[in-house]
Design an enzyme around this catalytic site. Structure first.
Site, PDB file in Angstrom:
ATOM      1  N   GLU A  62      -9.901  -8.504  38.829  1.00 45.85           N
ATOM      2  CA  GLU A  62      -9.605  -8.504  40.264  1.00 45.85           C
ATOM      3  C   GLU A  62     -10.516  -7.594  41.097  1.00 45.85           C
ATOM      4  O   GLU A  62     -10.046  -6.854  41.956  1.00 45.85           O
ATOM      5  CB  GLU A  62      -8.138  -8.115  40.493  1.00 45.85           C
ATOM      6  CG  GLU A  62      -7.169  -9.072  39.818  1.00 45.85           C
ATOM      7  CD  GLU A  62      -5.704  -8.723  40.061  1.00 45.85           C
ATOM      8  OE1 GLU A  62      -5.423  -7.658  40.629  1.00 45.85           O
ATOM      9  OE2 GLU A  62      -4.844  -9.529  39.685  1.00 45.85           O
TER      10      GLU A  62
ATOM     11  N   GLU B  30      -3.796 -16.705  33.368  1.00 42.50           N
ATOM     12  CA  GLU B  30      -2.472 -16.154  33.689  1.00 42.50           C
ATOM     13  C   GLU B  30      -1.596 -17.181  34.398  1.00 42.50           C
ATOM     14  O   GLU B  30      -0.907 -16.859  35.369  1.00 42.50           O
ATOM     15  CB  GLU B  30      -2.627 -14.899  34.571  1.00 42.50           C
ATOM     16  CG  GLU B  30      -3.510 -13.834  33.965  1.00 42.50           C
ATOM     17  CD  GLU B  30      -3.584 -12.545  34.777  1.00 42.50           C
ATOM     18  OE1 GLU B  30      -2.769 -12.359  35.692  1.00 42.50           O
ATOM     19  OE2 GLU B  30      -4.480 -11.732  34.483  1.00 42.50           O
TER      20      GLU B  30
HETATM   21  C1  XIL Z   1       1.595  -7.878  35.966  1.00 43.41           C
HETATM   22  C2  XIL Z   1       2.678  -7.854  34.914  1.00 43.41           C
HETATM   23  O1  XIL Z   1       3.067  -9.176  34.638  1.00 43.41           O
HETATM   24  C3  XIL Z   1       3.856  -7.033  35.384  1.00 43.41           C
HETATM   25  O2  XIL Z   1       4.794  -6.860  34.330  1.00 43.41           O
HETATM   26  C4  XIL Z   1       3.379  -5.660  35.864  1.00 43.41           C
HETATM   27  O3  XIL Z   1       4.471  -4.973  36.413  1.00 43.41           O
HETATM   28  C5  XIL Z   1       2.291  -5.809  36.894  1.00 43.41           C
HETATM   29  O4  XIL Z   1       1.229  -6.567  36.375  1.00 43.41           O
HETATM   30  N1  XIL Z   1      -2.684 -10.052  37.646  1.00 43.41           N
HETATM   31  C6  XIL Z   1      -2.963  -9.446  36.445  1.00 43.41           C
HETATM   32  C7  XIL Z   1      -1.857  -9.005  35.574  1.00 43.41           C
HETATM   33  O5  XIL Z   1      -4.128  -9.369  36.059  1.00 43.41           O
HETATM   34  O6  XIL Z   1      -2.178  -7.868  34.834  1.00 43.41           O
HETATM   35  C8  XIL Z   1      -0.596  -8.760  36.357  1.00 43.41           C
HETATM   36  O7  XIL Z   1       0.455  -8.508  35.437  1.00 43.41           O
HETATM   37  C9  XIL Z   1      -0.282  -9.939  37.240  1.00 43.41           C
HETATM   38  C10 XIL Z   1      -1.387 -10.173  38.230  1.00 43.41           C
END
Ligand code: XIL
Length: 418
Positions: free
Chosen positions: A164, A281
């Protein structure tokens, strides 16, 4: 469709989703593997006990998926809570679990502006409020990446190296079509843009065999400025000789948001950079859970994504961000299993895509999709300044290495030509 309803209504069929399957069914991962693809899942290790293979959740994980990701346990704050003090306990459990079940592991993530330990940045990764110098931050980044990637060398097969890093506002590409803007973070502010280059190089030096990824959200559909900026950044890194293997599209989506053609156009052009493009994701929130066809619509969008990825050799992986709907960071029941661990229509949508593809491969030929990136036939892919596709990709072909030599198979006709 009827079959899906049966599955949902009958406990016996529900159990089948965990792939203790009978009759003509096999586990999701088996069909993915036969198609030359990997299907993954992120596991919240603090909620799902990966040391207990007998739990319904863990069974569903290892029966259906062949890639495992730690949802939080390999982030910087988890792995190095205090300077020089590394905590590998949960990450190791996860890797052990994956190895017991023949799964590969994606490491997530080495460098991010969130979930960064307080000793690096008091607000979790955005500000350089300990006033580290550029050299000190590079040293911290190098130390972290080198220690972690070395620890998991040969056991974690690919890493989200930088997560990100793009700003949300990419209006810059409207006037400069090859540009991109980075978001403020402890790394960018403290080091400069080359924190990205350095992170990749440190990771590559620690494990030259690991596949290294950029990862971001809002970069899924062609035509958006951020999607174009992501492509621009990936191209810049690749052209600079940075050891990047691919890009991850997070795909945190909401039903109704997906545009199949724009997604397809975006995904396919990474092949011309020699990069893999994977979904890292995926979760698909339902905006109106009360709607009669809510779960069917969700399933249709999962199906669309899988149908796009399965066409392309440079798209080997599809990873779902979580196991079940009551254990997710998002609202709207976005995952494949409900709270009772029943497989949803979305599960069967993916299942059908891989099954159909696997069963239609020519007999005796194993797909080489996962390794074929370097062998893709050249194709024409031209974009205008707004990032819109103005030239069509040449007809798609796949290359297979057969004992007697190289054959080219036209997927549409399923004919083999020399
Ligand atoms: C999220 C997790 O799913 C949560 O449990 C945590 O509280 C916050 O992070 N993008 C990403 C992930 O790259 O690491 C994130 O994961 C969701 C958004």
């Amino acid at each position: 469709m009827k079959k899906h309803l049966l599955y949902l209504l009958c406990p016996l069929f529900i159990a089948a989703a965990n792939a203790q399957e009978s009759a003509d069914t096999q586990a999701l991962r088996d069909y993915a593997e036969k198609s030359g693809k990997k299907i993954g899942v992120a596991v919240p290790v603090w909620r799902i006990d990966v040391t207990n293979d007998g739990l319904p959740e863990t069974q569903a994980v290892y029966n259906n998926f062949n890639i495992l990701v730690a949802e939080n346990e390999m982030k910087i704050d988890a792995l190095q809570p205090n300077r020089g003090q590394f905590e590998f306990y949960h990450g190791d459990n996860l890797v052990n679990f994956a190895e017991r079940h023949g799964m590969t592991v994606r490491g997530h993530t080495l460098c991010w502006h969130k979930q960064v330990s307080g000793w690096i940045s008091s607000d979790g990764g955005q500000k350089n409020d300990h006033n580290y110098s550029r050299e000190e931050l590079l040293e911290i980044l190098k130390d972290h990446i080198t220690t972690v990637v070395t620890h998991y060398k040969g056991r974690v097969h690919e890493w989200d190296v930088v997560n990100e890093c793009l700003a949300d506002d990419q209006s810059i590409v409207r006037t400069n079509p090859t540009a991109y803007a980075l978001r403020p973070s402890v790394w960018y502010t403290g080091i400069g843009e080359d924190f990205i280059d350095s992170a990749f190089v440190y990771a590559h030096r620690a494990d030259p065999d690991a596949k290294l990824y950029l990862n971001d959200y809002g970069v899924e559909m062609q035509g958006s400025a951020k999607t174009q900026a992501y492509y621009n950044l990936a191209r810049r890194l690749q052209k600079s000789g940075i050891p990047i293997d691919g890009v991850g599209l997070q795909c945190h989506l909401t039903v109704g948001e997906l545009d199949s053609a724009k997604f397809d156009n975006n995904v396919k052009r990474y092949a011309s950079l020699g990069l893999t493009c994977i979904v890292t994701e995926l979760d698909m929130s339902i905006p109106d859970l009360g709607a009669a066809d809510a779960y069917e619509k969700q399933a249709a969008e999962y199906r669309t994504i899988a149908n796009v990825l399965i066409k392309y050799d440079h798209c080997p992986n599809l990873v779902i961000w979580g196991v079940k709907d009551d254990q997710t960071w998002r609202r709207g029941e976005p995952l494949l299993f409900n709270a009772a661990m029943q497989a949803k229509p979305a599960f069967y949508a993916l299942y059908d895509v891989y099954k159909e593809y696997a069963e239609n491969l020519p007999a005796g030929i194993e797909s080489t999709a996962a390794d074929a990136v370097g062998e893709l036939p050249p194709f024409v892919d031209v974009y205008d300044l707004m990032g819109r596709s103005v030239a069509r990709q040449m007809p798609r072909e796949r290359i297979y290495d057969l004992p007697a030599g190289l054959y080219i198979i036209d997927q549409k006709k399923m004919a083999i030509t020399h």
